[in-house]
Structures are given as C-alpha cells and as structure tokens.
Design a protein around this motif. Structure first.
Motif, mmCIF file in Angstrom:
data_model
loop_
_atom_site.group_PDB
_atom_site.id
_atom_site.type_symbol
_atom_site.label_atom_id
_atom_site.label_comp_id
_atom_site.label_asym_id
_atom_site.label_seq_id
_atom_site.Cartn_x
_atom_site.Cartn_y
_atom_site.Cartn_z
ATOM 1 N N MET A 1 0.772 -1.033 -0.075
ATOM 2 C CA MET A 1 0.163 0.131 -0.092
ATOM 3 C C MET A 1 1.143 1.102 0.120
ATOM 4 N N ILE A 2 0.547 2.268 -0.575
ATOM 5 C CA ILE A 2 1.273 3.595 -0.801
ATOM 6 C C ILE A 2 0.986 4.234 0.517
ATOM 7 N N ASP A 3 2.383 4.798 1.109
ATOM 8 C CA ASP A 3 2.446 5.542 2.443
ATOM 9 C C ASP A 3 2.094 7.031 1.920
ATOM 10 N N ARG A 4 1.226 7.499 2.529
ATOM 11 C CA ARG A 4 0.621 8.892 2.195
ATOM 12 C C ARG A 4 1.836 9.777 2.639
ATOM 13 N N ASN A 5 2.753 9.567 3.551
ATOM 14 C CA ASN A 5 3.789 10.410 4.176
ATOM 15 C C ASN A 5 4.971 10.273 3.379
ATOM 16 N N LEU A 6 5.200 8.770 3.066
ATOM 17 C CA LEU A 6 6.390 8.674 1.974
ATOM 18 C C LEU A 6 6.308 8.978 0.762
ATOM 19 N N GLN A 7 5.033 8.744 0.194
ATOM 20 C CA GLN A 7 4.711 9.057 -1.310
ATOM 21 C C GLN A 7 3.610 9.585 -1.488
ATOM 22 N N PRO A 8 3.741 11.014 -0.913
ATOM 23 C CA PRO A 8 2.406 12.034 -1.243
ATOM 24 C C PRO A 8 1.971 12.280 -2.858
ATOM 25 N N VAL A 9 2.669 12.024 -3.548
ATOM 26 C CA VAL A 9 2.344 12.274 -5.021
ATOM 27 C C VAL A 9 1.588 10.908 -5.557
ATOM 28 N N GLN A 10 2.078 9.591 -5.377
ATOM 29 C CA GLN A 10 1.218 8.650 -5.496
ATOM 30 C C GLN A 10 0.114 8.459 -4.863
ATOM 31 N N TRP A 11 0.332 8.982 -3.251
ATOM 32 C CA TRP A 11 -1.277 8.853 -2.812
ATOM 33 C C TRP A 11 -2.212 9.832 -3.164
ATOM 34 N N SER A 12 -1.655 10.882 -3.447
ATOM 35 C CA SER A 12 -2.896 11.889 -4.187
ATOM 36 C C SER A 12 -3.458 11.284 -5.581
ATOM 37 N N GLU A 13 -2.544 10.600 -6.309
ATOM 38 C CA GLU A 13 -2.956 10.078 -7.626
ATOM 39 C C GLU A 13 -3.995 8.792 -7.210
ATOM 40 N N PHE A 14 -3.752 8.055 -6.238
ATOM 41 C CA PHE A 14 -4.408 7.075 -5.675
ATOM 42 C C PHE A 14 -5.827 7.794 -5.310
ATOM 43 N N MET A 15 -5.667 8.532 -4.368
ATOM 44 C CA MET A 15 -7.102 9.137 -3.821
ATOM 45 C C MET A 15 -7.960 9.662 -5.166
ATOM 46 N N CYS A 16 -7.153 10.402 -5.934
ATOM 47 C CA CYS A 16 -7.884 11.076 -7.320
ATOM 48 C C CYS A 16 -8.492 9.985 -7.953
ATOM 49 N N GLU A 17 -8.178 8.909 -8.270
ATOM 50 C CA GLU A 17 -8.858 7.802 -8.854
ATOM 51 C C GLU A 17 -9.911 7.248 -8.039
ATOM 52 N N LEU A 18 -9.822 7.169 -6.824
ATOM 53 C CA LEU A 18 -10.971 6.676 -6.023
ATOM 54 C C LEU A 18 -12.344 7.760 -6.101
ATOM 55 N N GLU A 19 -11.778 8.635 -5.971
ATOM 56 C CA GLU A 19 -12.643 10.062 -5.968
ATOM 57 C C GLU A 19 -13.453 10.177 -7.421
ATOM 58 N N ASP A 20 -12.682 9.968 -8.377
ATOM 59 C CA ASP A 20 -13.489 10.003 -9.774
ATOM 60 C C ASP A 20 -14.288 8.391 -9.904
ATOM 61 N N ALA A 21 -13.793 7.713 -9.391
ATOM 62 C CA ALA A 21 -14.739 6.423 -9.474
ATOM 63 C C ALA A 21 -15.976 6.531 -8.744
ATOM 64 N N LYS A 22 -15.800 7.307 -7.607
ATOM 65 C CA LYS A 22 -17.068 7.705 -6.616
ATOM 66 C C LYS A 22 -17.804 8.649 -7.373
ATOM 67 N N GLU A 23 -17.337 9.413 -8.138
ATOM 68 C CA GLU A 23 -18.182 10.529 -8.718
ATOM 69 C C GLU A 23 -18.931 9.934 -10.071
ATOM 70 N N HIS A 24 -18.190 9.165 -10.886
ATOM 71 C CA HIS A 24 -18.661 8.345 -11.941
ATOM 72 C C HIS A 24 -19.877 7.381 -11.755
ATOM 73 N N LEU A 25 -19.731 6.794 -10.468
ATOM 74 C CA LEU A 25 -20.714 5.780 -10.127
ATOM 75 C C LEU A 25 -21.994 6.499 -9.711
ATOM 76 N N ALA A 26 -21.793 7.660 -8.846
ATOM 77 C CA ALA A 26 -23.174 8.373 -8.557
ATOM 78 C C ALA A 26 -23.609 8.710 -9.464
ATOM 79 N N ASN A 27 -23.069 9.235 -10.824
ATOM 80 C CA ASN A 27 -23.615 9.810 -11.945
ATOM 81 C C ASN A 27 -24.272 8.659 -12.532
ATOM 82 N N LEU A 28 -23.541 7.274 -12.806
ATOM 83 C CA LEU A 28 -24.059 6.378 -13.277
ATOM 84 C C LEU A 28 -25.629 5.886 -12.602
ATOM 85 N N ILE A 29 -25.460 6.266 -11.310
ATOM 86 C CA ILE A 29 -26.712 5.572 -10.636
ATOM 87 C C ILE A 29 -27.817 6.565 -10.944
#
Length: 83
Positions: free
Chosen positions: A1-29
C-alpha cells in the motif's frame, strides 16, 4: 500500500482515482434512475469507466507508481479472486 507520508504524489493520484470512481458511479446511478431509455450498451460503457478508475486505484495502492511501467494500470488484477 502506498504510504501517504512517504509517497505523497502517488497517494494523491490513488485518492484521485477513487474520487473519480465515486463521482462516476454516483452519476451512473442517477442516470439509471432518471433515464428510462438507459440501456445495456450505456451500462457497459459507464461501468467500464468506473472499473478503469478502480483498477488504476488498486494498482496504485499496491506499489509506488513507476513512471516507466505505463502498462501497470491497464492489466486486470491478478491477485484478486473473482467472487
């Protein structure tokens, strides 16, 4: 798992993907509930979009993004067992 403190850029990209998935799933529903003409073809496209975000998030969570490995996010997870 990415460490948010040691790999902040990768953590941000990871969270962005999850937020995008959440947004698109909400729109789909919302679209399925409101559009009586919504069909299987639309569902395949929309679920594929959500899946792509989740797949990239999964891959990013398992290792720090190696910019030289462009193919990592498009492969199906081989460490998940289908239910």
């Amino acid at each position: 798992m990415i460490d948010r403190n040691l790999q902040p850029v990768q953590w941000s990209e990871f969270m962005c993907e999850l937020e995008d998935a959440k947004e698109h799933l909400a729109n789909l529903i919302k679209e399925i509930e409101e559009d009586v003409t919504y069909d299987e073809n639309n569902l395949r496209i929309d679920l594929g979009h959500v899946y792509a975000h989740l797949n990239r998030a999964w891959r990013r969570s398992m290792r720090a993004l190696d910019r030289g490995d462009r193919d990592f996010a498009s492969r199906f997870p081989d460490d998940l067992k289908p239910i």
